[in-house]
Write an enzyme that holds these catalytic residues in place. Structure first.
Site, mmCIF file in Angstrom:
data_model
loop_
_atom_site.group_PDB
_atom_site.id
_atom_site.type_symbol
_atom_site.label_atom_id
_atom_site.label_comp_id
_atom_site.label_asym_id
_atom_site.label_seq_id
_atom_site.Cartn_x
_atom_site.Cartn_y
_atom_site.Cartn_z
ATOM 1 C CE LYS A 177 -1.879 3.061 2.049
ATOM 2 N NZ LYS A 177 -1.782 4.488 1.697
ATOM 3 C CD GLU A 252 12.366 4.220 9.563
ATOM 4 O OE1 GLU A 252 12.104 5.177 10.333
ATOM 5 O OE2 GLU A 252 12.531 4.335 8.348
ATOM 6 C CB CYS A 286 12.921 8.248 8.830
ATOM 7 S SG CYS A 286 13.845 7.252 7.685
ATOM 8 C CD GLU A 385 10.017 12.284 12.124
ATOM 9 O OE1 GLU A 385 8.882 11.806 12.268
ATOM 10 O OE2 GLU A 385 10.961 11.668 11.612
HETATM 11 P P1 NDP Z 1 1.590 8.297 8.027
HETATM 12 O O1 NDP Z 1 2.170 7.505 9.121
HETATM 13 O O2 NDP Z 1 0.182 8.743 8.131
HETATM 14 O O3 NDP Z 1 1.714 7.517 6.627
HETATM 15 C C1 NDP Z 1 2.548 6.421 6.359
HETATM 16 C C2 NDP Z 1 1.775 5.331 5.614
HETATM 17 O O4 NDP Z 1 0.762 4.789 6.474
HETATM 18 C C3 NDP Z 1 1.034 5.827 4.378
HETATM 19 O O5 NDP Z 1 1.027 4.837 3.381
HETATM 20 C C4 NDP Z 1 -0.365 6.037 4.926
HETATM 21 O O6 NDP Z 1 -1.371 6.064 3.940
HETATM 22 C C5 NDP Z 1 -0.500 4.836 5.825
HETATM 23 N N1 NDP Z 1 -1.587 4.946 6.807
HETATM 24 C C6 NDP Z 1 -2.186 6.068 7.285
HETATM 25 N N2 NDP Z 1 -3.157 5.752 8.168
HETATM 26 C C7 NDP Z 1 -3.175 4.391 8.251
HETATM 27 C C8 NDP Z 1 -3.945 3.458 8.998
HETATM 28 N N3 NDP Z 1 -4.912 3.862 9.823
HETATM 29 N N4 NDP Z 1 -3.682 2.147 8.854
HETATM 30 C C9 NDP Z 1 -2.709 1.732 8.023
HETATM 31 N N5 NDP Z 1 -1.959 2.567 7.269
HETATM 32 C C10 NDP Z 1 -2.184 3.886 7.389
HETATM 33 O O7 NDP Z 1 2.522 9.544 7.812
HETATM 34 P P2 NDP Z 1 2.104 10.954 7.179
HETATM 35 O O8 NDP Z 1 2.278 10.789 5.742
HETATM 36 O O9 NDP Z 1 0.777 11.447 7.620
HETATM 37 O O10 NDP Z 1 3.203 11.903 7.830
HETATM 38 C C11 NDP Z 1 2.994 12.422 9.154
HETATM 39 C C12 NDP Z 1 4.299 12.486 9.913
HETATM 40 O O11 NDP Z 1 4.829 11.165 10.029
HETATM 41 C C13 NDP Z 1 5.405 13.267 9.221
HETATM 42 O O12 NDP Z 1 5.310 14.623 9.450
HETATM 43 C C14 NDP Z 1 6.620 12.646 9.838
HETATM 44 O O13 NDP Z 1 6.868 13.219 11.095
HETATM 45 C C15 NDP Z 1 6.237 11.188 10.004
HETATM 46 N N6 NDP Z 1 6.712 10.353 8.885
HETATM 47 C C16 NDP Z 1 7.793 9.577 9.080
HETATM 48 C C17 NDP Z 1 8.304 8.843 8.026
HETATM 49 C C18 NDP Z 1 9.501 7.988 8.176
HETATM 50 O O14 NDP Z 1 10.231 7.809 7.206
HETATM 51 N N7 NDP Z 1 9.712 7.391 9.321
HETATM 52 C C19 NDP Z 1 7.718 8.895 6.691
HETATM 53 C C20 NDP Z 1 6.536 9.701 6.603
HETATM 54 C C21 NDP Z 1 6.074 10.398 7.661
HETATM 55 P P3 NDP Z 1 -1.846 7.505 3.372
HETATM 56 O O15 NDP Z 1 -0.696 8.050 2.655
HETATM 57 O O16 NDP Z 1 -2.945 7.154 2.483
HETATM 58 O O17 NDP Z 1 -2.264 8.319 4.561
#
Ligand code: NDP
Length: 482
Positions: A177, A252, A286, A385
């Site tokens: 996904k 992660e 990250c 973060e």
């Molecule tokens: P999310 O954790 O929301 O998104 C990561 C993935 O999880 C996406 O594919 C998202 O789908 C999916 N997801 C969202 N909600 C659910 C759920 N209920 N069940 C299963 N999967 C889900 O990160 P965001 O994109 O909202 O970013 C928010 C913050 O997270 C950032 O500002 C940053 O601080 C952190 N982040 C950290 C990352 C890392 O590399 N460790 C990467 C990205 C974000 P969808 O895109 O459709 O919401």
């Protein structure tokens, strides 16, 4: 991907076939705010189909092939990614907003993961256990089965390499996904994998929203292992779903990683790397070096040089290959702007801090490199973060204080130590609570070979390197009475 009029349509890829959904959502160009593609909005039904397709090919075909046969296919996938380098790098740059040269590196790293896991899977052995003369004991490393992968928008192509390649190498079949903000390269790489000889259904991609497709995948009873990269908040939801089904998960969840600069460091080497560690992907990494701990003797010198370099960084659309592209969404930019605004009351703003209000950049989601000084370790700006091009300088005196500040956040992903004193470097390495510590470097070129993952709220489990292969296997112990 197909074009309908001027607009591109991105379908899911399930069982080797494009699958359109009744509902779609818009994928937006972060440099302009314009629509790039209409994307299939997969949900429980599509996830069900994808898990069934993965299970079928897992049982009948993929898990039954020898490591050498699977490695051959993975190597062909790597070759195909390289043959489509310019198409993929442009797609990744457009979709994520990242500078073209960074997208180029990401595509090359994605291919390298397929090569690396093709090579290493043939060296993955079980053990024999010397129990007694009368019993022969050995262990087998078997695939989990169907693996679910939920990835973020910041490095889609790299994430596919890091997560899908080791899963496939060890005989699993995958359902991915992608993030709703950047789904293009996921579907394209899965198509290329199919053309390269991966059996239909071994790598399925279901674009959709997190709370729909993501939640359906995380909670699916047919999934045997979950890999998640993203926020701590969603990581918790994924872990709860994994606990409900009692399946292993690797999570992660980001960080607030420190670069620690001692007065005896080679500053000419340290400073450009530190700037790159936060400018790369506009800080949406990250492992971004978002805290800068500087020993007081060189504090002013380091701060001023970083400020000078920040002012020289170019901002622009990814395809123009600037130093810093846009943030991924308006929501992300507002979040960064809000945290920076609050930071003005907590520390001293030196450079940046204001999103462009006029001109062509005002249409996109840009935010300039921003430097705070005299940051206090327990304030929100030193703890949260930010996920933008924002760095906070925290002055310190001596090793003990440096280690204390480095560990004083709820995250523990990566750290950098800059010193010419080898003993001091190794003492710090032992003290620092992080999954990776770099000494006089940071990042090490994508780190395909380097086990990666966090502790504390940065998550657990390891991806990358040989550890990445082990994570996609489970151990079976066999005892045979002779
Ligand atoms: P999310 O954790 O929301 O998104 C990561 C993935 O999880 C996406 O594919 C998202 O789908 C999916 N997801 C969202 N909600 C659910 C759920 N209920 N069940 C299963 N999967 C889900 O990160 P965001 O994109 O909202 O970013 C928010 C913050 O997270 C950032 O500002 C940053 O601080 C952190 N982040 C950290 C990352 C890392 O590399 N460790 C990467 C990205 C974000 P969808 O895109 O459709 O919401």
């Amino acid at each position: 991907m197909t074009a309908t009029g001027e607009r591109l349509r991105l379908d899911a890829l399930i069982g080797g076939e494009p699958v359109a959904t009744v509902e779609t959502f818009e994928n937006v160009d972060p440099a302009t705010g314009e629509t790039l593609a209409e994307v299939a909005r997969g949900g429980r039904e599509e996830i069900d189909q994808a898990v069934a397709a993965a299970r079928d090919v897992f049982e009948k075909d993929w898990s039954r092939r020898s490591p050498a046969e699977r490695a051959n296919v993975l190597q062909r996938i790597a070759e195909s990614i390289r043959n489509h380098q310019s198409e993929l790098e442009e797609m990744e740059s457009l979709d994520t907003g990242k500078p073209l040269s960074q997208a180029r590196t990401d595509i090359e790293i994605s291919a390298r993961y397929f090569d690396f896991y093709a090579r290493t899977v043939e060296a993955l052995y079980g053990d024999t256990v010397p129990l007694s003369e009368n019993v022969f004991v050995y262990t087998l490393r078997e695939p989990h089965g169907v693996t679910g992968h939920i990835i973020p928008w910041n490095y889609p192509a790299q994430m596919i390499g890091r997560s899908i390649a080791p899963a496939l190498a060890t005989g699993n079949c995958c359902v991915l996904k992608p993030a709703e903000e950047a789904p293009l390269s996921s579907v394209r790489i899965a198509q290329l994998a199919l053309e390269a000889g991966l059996p239909a259904g071994a790598f399925n991609v279901v674009p959709g929203l997190g709370e729909e497709a993501g939640a359906a995948l995380a909670s699916h009873k047919g999934v045997d292992h979950l890999s998640f990269t993203g926020s701590t908040e969603v990581g918790r939801l994924v872990l709860k779903a994994a606990a409900e089904n009692i399946v292993p998960a690797t999570v992660e969840l980001g960080g607030k990683s420190p670069n620690i600069v001692f007065a005896d460091a080679d500053l000419e080497k340290a400073i450009p790397t530190i700037v790159r560690s936060i400018a790369q992907n506009a800080g949406q990494t990250c492992s971004a070096g978002s805290r800068l701990l500087v020993e007081r003797g060189v504090h002013a010198e380091v701060r001023d040089e970083i400020a000078r370099r920040f002012e020289g960084l170019t901002l622009g659309p990814g395809l123009d290959d600037p130093d810093v592209g846009p943030l991924i969404t308006e929501k992300q930019r507002s979040r960064v702007a809000e945290l920076v605004e609050q930071g003005r009351d907590q520390a001293r703003l030196i450079v940046g801090g204001e999103a462009p209000a006029n001109g062509p950049l005002a249409r996109g989601f840009f935010f300039p490199p921003t430097l705070f000084d005299d940051v206090v370790p327990d304030t929100p700006i030193a703890q949260q973060e930010i996920f933008g091009p924002v760095i906070g300088v925290i002055p310190f005196n001596g090793e003990d204080e440096a280690a204390g500040i480095a560990n004083a956040t709820s995250y523990g992903l990566v750290a950098g130590v800059w010193t010419r004193d080898v003993g001091k470097a190794h003492r710090l390495v032992r003290e620092i609570q992080a999954g990776q510590v770099f000494v006089n470097t940071y990042g090490a070129g994508g780190g395909v070979e380097l086990p990666f993952g966090g502790r504390k709220l940065s998550g657990f489990g390891r991806e990358k390197g040989f550890e990445g292969l082990l994570g996609f296997t489970r151990l079976k112990t066999v005892a045979v009475a002779l």
